[in-house]
Design a protein around this motif. Structure first.
Motif, PDB file in Angstrom:
ATOM      1  N   SER B  96      -2.251   0.322  19.239  1.00 25.38           N
ATOM      2  CA  SER B  96      -1.535  -0.526  18.144  1.00 25.38           C
ATOM      3  C   SER B  96      -2.844  -0.636  16.847  1.00 25.38           C
ATOM      4  CB  SER B  96      -1.615  -2.044  18.688  1.00 25.38           C
ATOM      5  OG  SER B  96      -1.279  -2.889  17.640  1.00 25.38           O
ATOM      6  N   TYR B  97      -2.231  -0.611  15.744  1.00 25.57           N
ATOM      7  CA  TYR B  97      -2.887  -0.644  14.544  1.00 25.57           C
ATOM      8  C   TYR B  97      -2.390  -1.330  13.411  1.00 25.57           C
ATOM      9  CZ  TYR B  97      -4.893   1.130  10.094  1.00 25.57           C
ATOM     10  OH  TYR B  97      -5.332   1.170   8.756  1.00 25.57           O
ATOM     11  N   ILE B  98      -3.023  -2.427  13.109  1.00 27.16           N
ATOM     12  CA  ILE B  98      -2.621  -3.185  12.036  1.00 27.16           C
ATOM     13  C   ILE B  98      -3.371  -3.206  10.800  1.00 27.16           C
ATOM     14  CG2 ILE B  98      -1.948  -5.704  11.252  1.00 27.16           C
ATOM     15  CD1 ILE B  98      -0.525  -4.658  13.627  1.00 27.16           C
ATOM     16  N   PRO B  99      -3.311  -2.470   9.794  1.00 27.75           N
ATOM     17  CA  PRO B  99      -3.839  -2.466   8.706  1.00 27.75           C
ATOM     18  C   PRO B  99      -4.128  -3.679   7.712  1.00 27.75           C
ATOM     19  CG  PRO B  99      -1.754  -1.543   8.004  1.00 27.75           C
ATOM     20  CD  PRO B  99      -1.738  -1.931   9.546  1.00 27.75           C
ATOM     21  N   THR B 100      -5.070  -3.926   7.165  1.00 29.75           N
ATOM     22  CA  THR B 100      -5.479  -5.016   6.192  1.00 29.75           C
ATOM     23  C   THR B 100      -5.461  -4.295   4.624  1.00 29.75           C
ATOM     24  OG1 THR B 100      -6.570  -6.403   7.543  1.00 29.75           O
ATOM     25  CG2 THR B 100      -6.825  -6.708   5.367  1.00 29.75           C
ATOM     26  N   PHE B 101      -4.750  -4.625   3.930  1.00 28.27           N
ATOM     27  CA  PHE B 101      -4.618  -4.168   2.637  1.00 28.27           C
ATOM     28  C   PHE B 101      -5.546  -4.914   1.502  1.00 28.27           C
ATOM     29  CE2 PHE B 101      -1.047  -1.202   2.275  1.00 28.27           C
ATOM     30  CZ  PHE B 101      -0.522  -1.162   3.481  1.00 28.27           C
ATOM     31  N   GLY B 102      -6.279  -4.018   0.576  1.00 33.59           N
ATOM     32  CA  GLY B 102      -6.827  -4.883  -0.453  1.00 33.59           C
ATOM     33  C   GLY B 102      -5.772  -5.158  -1.696  1.00 33.59           C
ATOM     34  N   ARG B 103      -6.288  -5.695  -2.634  1.00 38.29           N
ATOM     35  CA  ARG B 103      -5.284  -6.058  -3.812  1.00 38.29           C
ATOM     36  C   ARG B 103      -4.922  -5.255  -4.753  1.00 38.29           C
ATOM     37  NH1 ARG B 103      -6.456 -12.110  -5.710  1.00 38.29           N
ATOM     38  NH2 ARG B 103      -4.610 -11.834  -6.818  1.00 38.29           N
ATOM     39  N   GLY B 104      -5.436  -4.018  -4.521  1.00 34.75           N
ATOM     40  CA  GLY B 104      -4.949  -2.771  -5.125  1.00 34.75           C
ATOM     41  C   GLY B 104      -5.610  -2.745  -6.600  1.00 34.75           C
ATOM     42  N   THR B 105      -5.646  -1.321  -7.025  1.00 32.90           N
ATOM     43  CA  THR B 105      -5.998  -1.128  -8.475  1.00 32.90           C
ATOM     44  C   THR B 105      -4.777  -0.708  -9.288  1.00 32.90           C
ATOM     45  OG1 THR B 105      -8.134  -0.423  -8.008  1.00 32.90           O
ATOM     46  CG2 THR B 105      -7.167   0.635  -9.943  1.00 32.90           C
ATOM     47  N   SER B 106      -4.514  -1.386 -10.435  1.00 31.52           N
ATOM     48  CA  SER B 106      -3.495  -1.213 -11.125  1.00 31.52           C
ATOM     49  C   SER B 106      -3.669  -0.198 -12.540  1.00 31.52           C
ATOM     50  CB  SER B 106      -2.715  -2.197 -11.790  1.00 31.52           C
ATOM     51  OG  SER B 106      -1.574  -2.229 -12.597  1.00 31.52           O
ATOM     52  N   LEU B 107      -2.873   1.029 -12.189  1.00 27.76           N
ATOM     53  CA  LEU B 107      -3.502   2.213 -13.130  1.00 27.76           C
ATOM     54  C   LEU B 107      -2.190   2.505 -14.272  1.00 27.76           C
ATOM     55  CD1 LEU B 107      -5.086   4.618 -13.950  1.00 27.76           C
ATOM     56  CD2 LEU B 107      -3.953   5.986 -12.076  1.00 27.76           C
ATOM     57  N   ILE B 108      -2.447   2.406 -15.360  1.00 24.03           N
ATOM     58  CA  ILE B 108      -1.444   2.866 -16.552  1.00 24.03           C
ATOM     59  C   ILE B 108      -2.155   4.050 -17.135  1.00 24.03           C
ATOM     60  CG2 ILE B 108      -0.369   2.245 -18.589  1.00 24.03           C
ATOM     61  CD1 ILE B 108      -0.885  -0.889 -17.697  1.00 24.03           C
ATOM     62  N   VAL B 109      -1.369   4.860 -17.117  1.00 21.10           N
ATOM     63  CA  VAL B 109      -1.731   6.206 -17.712  1.00 21.10           C
ATOM     64  C   VAL B 109      -0.763   6.435 -19.019  1.00 21.10           C
ATOM     65  CG1 VAL B 109      -2.097   8.696 -17.669  1.00 21.10           C
ATOM     66  CG2 VAL B 109      -2.426   7.454 -15.670  1.00 21.10           C
ATOM     67  N   HIS B 110      -1.598   6.344 -20.167  1.00 18.55           N
ATOM     68  CA  HIS B 110      -0.724   6.661 -21.356  1.00 18.55           C
ATOM     69  C   HIS B 110      -0.725   8.079 -21.804  1.00 18.55           C
ATOM     70  CE1 HIS B 110      -0.051   2.408 -22.312  1.00 18.55           C
ATOM     71  NE2 HIS B 110      -1.271   2.345 -22.317  1.00 18.55           N
ATOM     72  N   PRO B 111       0.512   8.674 -22.664  1.00 19.79           N
ATOM     73  CA  PRO B 111       0.572  10.002 -23.077  1.00 19.79           C
ATOM     74  C   PRO B 111      -0.182  10.183 -24.062  1.00 19.79           C
ATOM     75  CG  PRO B 111       2.402   8.790 -23.515  1.00 19.79           C
ATOM     76  CD  PRO B 111       1.726   7.653 -22.681  1.00 19.79           C
TER      77      PRO B 111
END
Lengths: 110, 111
Positions: B96-111
């Motif tokens: 059994s494996y239950i992952p704990t997630f972080g809050r994330g990094t929001s990435l925006i790439v502009h052209p």
């Protein structure tokens, strides 16, 4: 090979109602986990099913219940919906430790 | 439970730039995954990397388990790299494996 599928994609309910979300795992996977993702947060673990039994459960109230069928597909049921239950509900399937996620069901509770 | 911190929380890049995303975790783990969540909400597996280094095209990841961190490198970023990057960690036990997630990094790439 189909990946993890979920239905419906979107759902609108009112407070107090009940909802059932469905998940079909990736072919060959026997374990299904459910997650709730609120806006701006990471997914939070609800519970995991293996061999039709709830194997582990996160910190969610009894209003959240589930089921796994012999073909490994799964349902998530939420009773007495609250406004705070509005979220993206994600299903993940696995055979070992690597989890593969479905596209999610967006639930809005009004 | 395990605490997972991701940095930076937000990142804005010009197309072609390189970036490094970091994931720190508070306890020993034997499982670590990096995911990319696209604007439609789909979580896509990038790497399963409890230790060591892996590369897949323009992406690579390194986990130093003894120091409790992992890094995700994105080179020559493209607009399609936009989205939220999550690190998920945990300990597998008895199958059994239950992952704990972080809050994330929001990435925006502009052209």
């Amino acid at each position: 090979d189909a990946g993890v599928t979920q239905s419906p994609t979107h759902l609108i309910k009112t407070r107090g109602q009940q909802v059932t979300l469905r998940c079909s795992p990736k072919s060959g996977h026997d374990t299904v986990s459910w997650y709730q993702q609120a806006l701006g947060q990471g997914p939070q673990f609800i519970f995991q099913y293996y061999e039709e039994e709830e194997r582990q459960r996160g910190n969610f109230p009894d209003r959240f219940s589930g089921h796994q069928f012999p073909n490994y597909s799964s349902e998530l049921n939420v009773n007495a919906l609250l406004l705070g239950d509005s979220a993206l509900y994600l299903c993940a399937s696995s055979l070992s430790v690597t989890q593969y996620f479905g596209p999610g069901t967006r639930l809005l509770v009004l | 439970g395990i605490q997972v911190e991701q940095s930076p929380p937000d990142l804005i890049l010009q197309e072609g730039a390189n970036s490094t995303l970091r994931c720190n975790f508070s306890d020993s783990v034997n499982n670590l995954q990096w995911f990319h969540q696209n604007p439609w909400g789909q979580l896509i597996n990038l790497f399963y990397i409890p230790s060591g280094t892996k590369q897949n095209g323009r992406l690579s990841a390194t986990t130093v388990a003894t120091e409790r961190y992992s890094l995700l490198y994105i080179s020559s970023s493209q607009t399609t790299d936009s989205g939220v990057y999550f690190c998920a960690v945990g300990v597998s036990s008895g199958g059994s494996y239950i992952p704990t997630f972080g809050r994330g990094t929001s990435l925006i790439v502009h052209p």
